[in-house]
Motif scaffolding. Structure first.
Motif, PDB file in Angstrom:
ATOM      1  N   TYR A 105      38.339  47.106  43.871  1.00 51.27           N
ATOM      2  CA  TYR A 105      38.392  48.480  44.373  1.00 51.27           C
ATOM      3  C   TYR A 105      36.989  49.083  44.504  1.00 51.27           C
ATOM      4  O   TYR A 105      36.854  50.289  44.720  1.00 51.27           O
ATOM      5  N   ILE A 111      34.761  49.713  42.312  1.00 51.30           N
ATOM      6  CA  ILE A 111      34.505  50.722  41.281  1.00 51.30           C
ATOM      7  C   ILE A 111      33.379  50.217  40.379  1.00 51.30           C
ATOM      8  O   ILE A 111      33.468  49.109  39.840  1.00 51.30           O
ATOM      9  N   GLU A 151      45.552  48.029  37.195  1.00 54.94           N
ATOM     10  CA  GLU A 151      45.091  48.312  38.552  1.00 54.94           C
ATOM     11  C   GLU A 151      45.706  49.585  39.124  1.00 54.94           C
ATOM     12  O   GLU A 151      45.081  50.289  39.914  1.00 54.94           O
ATOM     13  N   VAL A 162      31.114  49.567  37.110  1.00 57.87           N
ATOM     14  CA  VAL A 162      31.479  49.356  35.708  1.00 57.87           C
ATOM     15  C   VAL A 162      30.235  49.373  34.830  1.00 57.87           C
ATOM     16  O   VAL A 162      29.255  48.690  35.117  1.00 57.87           O
ATOM     17  N   ILE A 171      43.538  52.529  37.850  1.00 57.74           N
ATOM     18  CA  ILE A 171      42.120  52.654  38.218  1.00 57.74           C
ATOM     19  C   ILE A 171      41.895  52.833  39.707  1.00 57.74           C
ATOM     20  O   ILE A 171      40.747  53.004  40.132  1.00 57.74           O
ATOM     21  N   ASP A 172      42.939  52.820  40.506  1.00 56.37           N
ATOM     22  CA  ASP A 172      42.715  52.734  41.953  1.00 56.37           C
ATOM     23  C   ASP A 172      41.976  53.931  42.541  1.00 56.37           C
ATOM     24  O   ASP A 172      41.397  53.826  43.623  1.00 56.37           O
ATOM     25  N   ILE A 183      34.170  53.176  35.682  1.00 56.48           N
ATOM     26  CA  ILE A 183      34.870  52.610  34.525  1.00 56.48           C
ATOM     27  C   ILE A 183      33.844  52.299  33.453  1.00 56.48           C
ATOM     28  O   ILE A 183      32.810  51.687  33.718  1.00 56.48           O
ATOM     29  N   VAL A 240      37.728  43.397  32.810  1.00 60.63           N
ATOM     30  CA  VAL A 240      37.801  44.720  33.430  1.00 60.63           C
ATOM     31  C   VAL A 240      36.988  44.749  34.726  1.00 60.63           C
ATOM     32  O   VAL A 240      37.438  45.239  35.769  1.00 60.63           O
ATOM     33  N   SER A 241      35.773  44.205  34.666  1.00 60.41           N
ATOM     34  CA  SER A 241      34.891  44.271  35.836  1.00 60.41           C
ATOM     35  C   SER A 241      35.449  43.491  37.020  1.00 60.41           C
ATOM     36  O   SER A 241      35.316  43.910  38.172  1.00 60.41           O
ATOM     37  N   ARG A 291      38.609  43.054  37.782  1.00 60.97           N
ATOM     38  CA  ARG A 291      39.659  43.864  38.415  1.00 60.97           C
ATOM     39  C   ARG A 291      39.045  45.050  39.166  1.00 60.97           C
ATOM     40  O   ARG A 291      39.497  45.414  40.249  1.00 60.97           O
ATOM     41  N   ALA A 292      38.013  45.645  38.582  1.00 55.47           N
ATOM     42  CA  ALA A 292      37.389  46.825  39.190  1.00 55.47           C
ATOM     43  C   ALA A 292      36.759  46.501  40.535  1.00 55.47           C
ATOM     44  O   ALA A 292      36.755  47.341  41.453  1.00 55.47           O
ATOM     45  N   LYS A 293      36.218  45.278  40.657  1.00 56.91           N
ATOM     46  CA  LYS A 293      35.520  44.921  41.887  1.00 56.91           C
ATOM     47  C   LYS A 293      36.466  44.876  43.081  1.00 56.91           C
ATOM     48  O   LYS A 293      36.035  45.007  44.229  1.00 56.91           O
TER      49      LYS A 293
END
Length: 376
Positions: free
Chosen positions: A313, A315, A277, A317, A280-281, A286, A306-307, A309-311
């Motif tokens: 922020y 971001i 995290e 994917v 990717i912030d 991604i 991954v997705s 964690r990305a959500k």
């Protein structure tokens, strides 16, 4: 832009997948800033991915293999110089035993214990263990022996546990001689199966056949693990027949019984270890992927991990795969905004495996072209 794939099984490591994705991106957008984070869900490639992502180092070590002979194994020490990452398959794996010699009743996890000892000798005070791919069915008893545990039969005679068959004679366990350094070591295990130690869905009946056990042997090994459960409860006052305990031929049970270890989702463990995290912030996109996107992908595999964690922020994917066998609605609901197969024409599996690097590059370059159009 962040590149965070798993390996493409039987084709490319996660590191090589990430490199090919980067080549495809730079063909279109050579100036873009890229962060590569090759990942693993705790299976194949765990050591390589974590060592690479943390600027750690690989350690090679000769240890006792599944059949008791010496094998060349390895583990990693992460960039913090305190954390060792060990795949049990490196010392006790099925790939170390030829098909004609596979016999789940005589294979041992002793070598995995030797890797743990070597990690302690190198000053590590935290262990990340990859559980899976084993040739064994000894419940981690071999590993415990390597660390100093002593196993006794009903006559009070010390016995060697050289495989699952020897658990039949087990009556008590003494862990007083286990390496004192283990008391100060944090142990985390990457485990993504929910199989208990015993029963129809346990270590023996589910995984024993691929390890060379016939029906008669399976029944014997099952009874032996049931005895193992009873003896651990009597000697160590621990219940070890829980979901996940059956991973790695019962190695999950051994981790809890002898190492006071914690079994975790593999992808979450890995993402935390590489401080995902933090990396990717400020990412705009991604790109992740794995060899096959299917119904199992939503249960702890890299792209979905991954997705999620990305959500946090917001971001987007995008996922790549060699094969996609899942509905769009299903995978999109898990947070993957779009997914693509790299296969661009009819071809055999062998052809696809040979062409994987080029197919990844070509596919991602077209995706980035579209991404750039949408962001101009």
């Amino acid at each position: 832009m962040v590149i965070a794939p798993d390996n493409f099984k039987d084709s490319l490591s996660a590191i090589k997948v990430a490199s090919n994705i980067e080549l495809g991106i730079r063909e279109v957008s050579p100036e873009v800033r890229i962060e590569k984070i090759p990942l693993s869900d705790g299976g194949d490639g765990l050591v390589e991915s974590l060592v690479w992502s943390t600027n750690g180092k690989m350690i090679e070590k000769k240890v006792t293999g599944p059949l008791g002979t010496t094998v060349d194994a390895f583990y990693g020490i992460l960039g913090d110089e305190n954390t060792a990452v060990i795949e049990m398959a490196a010392a006790s794996g099925l790939q170390l035993v030829s098909k004609e010699k596979r016999d789940a009743s005589i294979t041992t996890t002793y070598g995995t214990g030797e890797l743990i000892i070597d990690a302690l000798d190198n000053g590590c005070n935290k262990l990340i263990l990859g559980v899976g791919g084993s040739a064994t069915n000894d419940g981690g008893a071999g590993m415990a022996m390597a660390l100093g545990a002593i196993f006794y039969d009903k006559k009070g005679k010390a016995i060697e546990i050289k495989g699952g068959k020897d658990l039949a004679d087990l009556d008590s366990i003494d862990t007083a001689g286990v390496d004192d350094r283990m008391k100060k070591v944090e142990v985390l295990a990457a485990c993504d199966v929910n199989n208990p130690l015993t029963g129809s869905n346990g270590a023996t009946y589910i995984y024993g056949p691929q390890k060379g056990a016939d029906k008669k042997t399976l029944d014997i090994l099952e009874e032996n693990l049931k005895n193992y459960v009873k003896v651990i409860k009597k000697s160590l006052e621990k219940e070890v027949d829980f979901p996940g305990a059956g991973a790695g031929g019962g190695f999950g049970a051994g981790i809890y019984a002898f190492l006071d270890g914690k079994l975790m989702s593999g992808i979450d463990l890995v993402l935390d270890a590489v401080e995902f995290e933090k990396k990717i912030d400020d990412a705009d996109l991604i790109i992740t992927g794995e060899g096959k996107l299917d119904d199992q992908s939503i249960f702890g595999k890299v792209p979905v991990g991954v997705s999620k964690r990305a959500k946090k922020y917001n971001i987007p994917v995008i996922a790549l795969a060699g094969e996609t066998n899942i509905s769009g609605d299903q995978i999109n609901k898990e947070g993957i905004d779009a997914y693509f197969s790299i296969i661009n024409s009819p071809m055999t599996l062998d052809e696809a495996l040979r062409q994987t690097p080029l197919l990844i590059e070509e596919t991602i370059s077209q995706i980035i072209r579209l991404y750039n159009i949408c962001n101009t």
